[in-house]
Design a protein around this motif. Structure first.
Motif, PDB file in Angstrom:
ATOM      1  N   MET A  78       6.418  60.554  65.000  1.00  0.00           N
ATOM      2  CA  MET A  78       7.659  61.313  65.099  1.00  0.00           C
ATOM      3  C   MET A  78       7.434  62.822  64.955  1.00  0.00           C
ATOM      4  N   PHE A  79       6.281  63.209  64.471  1.00  0.00           N
ATOM      5  CA  PHE A  79       5.997  64.639  64.349  1.00  0.00           C
ATOM      6  C   PHE A  79       6.009  65.276  65.742  1.00  0.00           C
ATOM      7  N   ASP A  80       6.685  66.424  65.847  1.00  0.00           N
ATOM      8  CA  ASP A  80       6.729  67.081  67.147  1.00  0.00           C
ATOM      9  C   ASP A  80       6.402  68.565  67.063  1.00  0.00           C
ATOM     10  N   SER A 127       3.911  73.114  69.803  1.00  0.00           N
ATOM     11  CA  SER A 127       4.924  72.093  69.990  1.00  0.00           C
ATOM     12  C   SER A 127       4.301  70.893  70.689  1.00  0.00           C
ATOM     13  N   SER A 128       4.904  69.719  70.477  1.00  0.00           N
ATOM     14  CA  SER A 128       4.341  68.502  71.069  1.00  0.00           C
ATOM     15  C   SER A 128       4.461  68.467  72.590  1.00  0.00           C
ATOM     16  N   ILE A 129       5.220  69.392  73.171  1.00  0.00           N
ATOM     17  CA  ILE A 129       5.334  69.416  74.632  1.00  0.00           C
ATOM     18  C   ILE A 129       4.158  70.161  75.268  1.00  0.00           C
ATOM     19  N   LYS A 158      -1.913  64.266  71.824  1.00  0.00           N
ATOM     20  CA  LYS A 158      -0.884  63.390  71.257  1.00  0.00           C
ATOM     21  C   LYS A 158      -1.306  61.925  71.269  1.00  0.00           C
ATOM     22  N   SER A 159      -2.001  61.535  72.302  1.00  0.00           N
ATOM     23  CA  SER A 159      -2.373  60.115  72.385  1.00  0.00           C
ATOM     24  C   SER A 159      -3.323  59.744  71.258  1.00  0.00           C
ATOM     25  N   ALA A 160      -4.156  60.691  70.860  1.00  0.00           N
ATOM     26  CA  ALA A 160      -5.098  60.443  69.770  1.00  0.00           C
ATOM     27  C   ALA A 160      -4.523  60.853  68.417  1.00  0.00           C
ATOM     28  N   LYS A 161      -3.341  61.453  68.422  1.00  0.00           N
ATOM     29  CA  LYS A 161      -2.736  62.001  67.193  1.00  0.00           C
ATOM     30  C   LYS A 161      -3.741  62.911  66.484  1.00  0.00           C
ATOM     31  N   HIS A 162      -4.221  63.858  67.253  1.00  0.00           N
ATOM     32  CA  HIS A 162      -5.281  64.737  66.764  1.00  0.00           C
ATOM     33  C   HIS A 162      -5.010  66.164  67.219  1.00  0.00           C
TER      34      HIS A 162
END
Lengths: 120, 113
Positions: free
Chosen positions: B29-31, B51-53, B68-72
C-alpha cells in the motif's frame, strides 16, 4: 532558532522515575509528531498532533506514555515509571500541515535533534 | 513488524566513487518513498523522494530508483563526497491518507578521502 527545538538533549534517569521531554515546533506548524529510535532500529512512530488534538494514540508503546500539546505549539511527552526498554532517542518533528492529506508527504517534515533517554 | 528494511547497517566508499544504498519494503500500500540523511547530534533531514508512479527520480548527485514489483528502492550518490558521510534512512508512506512514515533502521555511510 527557526528549527524544531527539543529538550533535554540528554537525560539519564533511574528505572521507575518519571521523565518529561519537550518539543518546540517551528512557528506556524500545525502538525507535530513524536518518533523514537531504539538502538539498531528504525524510527518508530509514537503519536501525532493536529493542533492540540491527538486523534491516534495507538503508537504509544504502553499506558506509561502520554503526550500533550498546548496552544498549538509546545508538546510534552511524558514517560511514567521508566523502564530500561524505554531507552532511546526521542525525536520530534513538525510540518506546516498534516502529511498524508491533500497530497502532502514526508518531505515536509522537519525534525528536531532528539532527546536521548537512558534508563539505568 | 518492520515494514521497511535496510539490510546493510554500514557502507564504506572512496571519495569520487558511487554509493548505493538499498531498501526493501513489505507493505504494497505504500505509494511514496523518501530518503532522509542524518548527521550526528542532528535530526534527520529530507533528501529525496519518489512517488510510486515513477521508477526514477534524480536531484543533482542523488538518484532514487524504485522497483515496485520487487518492493525495492535504492539511493545512488555519484560522486560520493566526504560531506556525504552520515546515516541514511529509507522511509515510506501512503500519501493519500496516512500521516505516519515507516522508517528503516538506517545505513551509515563513510566516505574515505
Amino acid at each position: 532558532g527557526a528549527g524544531v527545538s527539543q529538550s533535554p538533549s540528554n537525560k539519564v534517569t533511574e528505572k521507575g522515575k518519571d521523565v518529561e521531554l519537550r518539543c518546540d515546533p517551528i512557528s506556524g506548524h500545525t502538525a507535530l509528531y513524536w518518533y523514537r529510535q531504539s538502538l539498531g532500529q528504525g524510527l518508530e512512530f509514537l503519536i501525532y498532533f493536529q493542533g492540540n488534538s491527538a486523534p491516534d494514540k495507538s503508537g504509544l508503546p504502553s499506558d506509561r506514555f502520554s503526550a500533550e500539546r498546548t496552544g498549538g505549539s509546545v508538546s510534552t511527552l511524558t514517560i511514567q515509571r521508566t523502564q530500561q526498554e524505554d531507552s532511546a532517542v526521542y525525536l520530534c518533528a513538525s510540518s506546516l500541515a498534516l502529511i498524508g492529506t491533500s497530497g502532502r508527504a514526508g518531505g515536509e517534515l522537519f525534525f528536531g535533534e532528539g532527546s536521548r533517554l537512558t534508563v539505568l | 513488524d518492520q515494514q521497511v528494511k535496510q539490510n546493510s547497517p554500514s557502507l564504506s566508499v572512496q571519495e569520487g566513487r558511487i554509493s548505493i544504498l538499498n531498501c526493501d519494503y513489505t507493505n504494497s500500500m505504500f505509494d511514496y518513498f523518501l530518503w532522509y540523511k542524518k548527521y550526528p547530534a542532528e535530526g534527520p533531514t529530507f533528501l529525496i523522494s519518489i512517488s510510486s508512479i515513477k521508477d526514477k527520480n534524480e536531484d543533482g548527485r542523488f538518484t532514487v530508483f524504485l522497483n515496485k514489483s520487487a518492493k525495492h528502492l535504492s539511493l545512488h550518490i555519484v560522486p560520493s563526497q566526504p560531506g556525504d558521510s552520515a546515516v541514511y534512512f529509507c522511509a515510506a508512506m501512503r500519501r493519500s491518507n496516512d500521516y505516519k512514515l515507516s522508517f528503516g533502521a538506517g545505513t551509515t555511510v563513510t566516505v574515505r578521502a
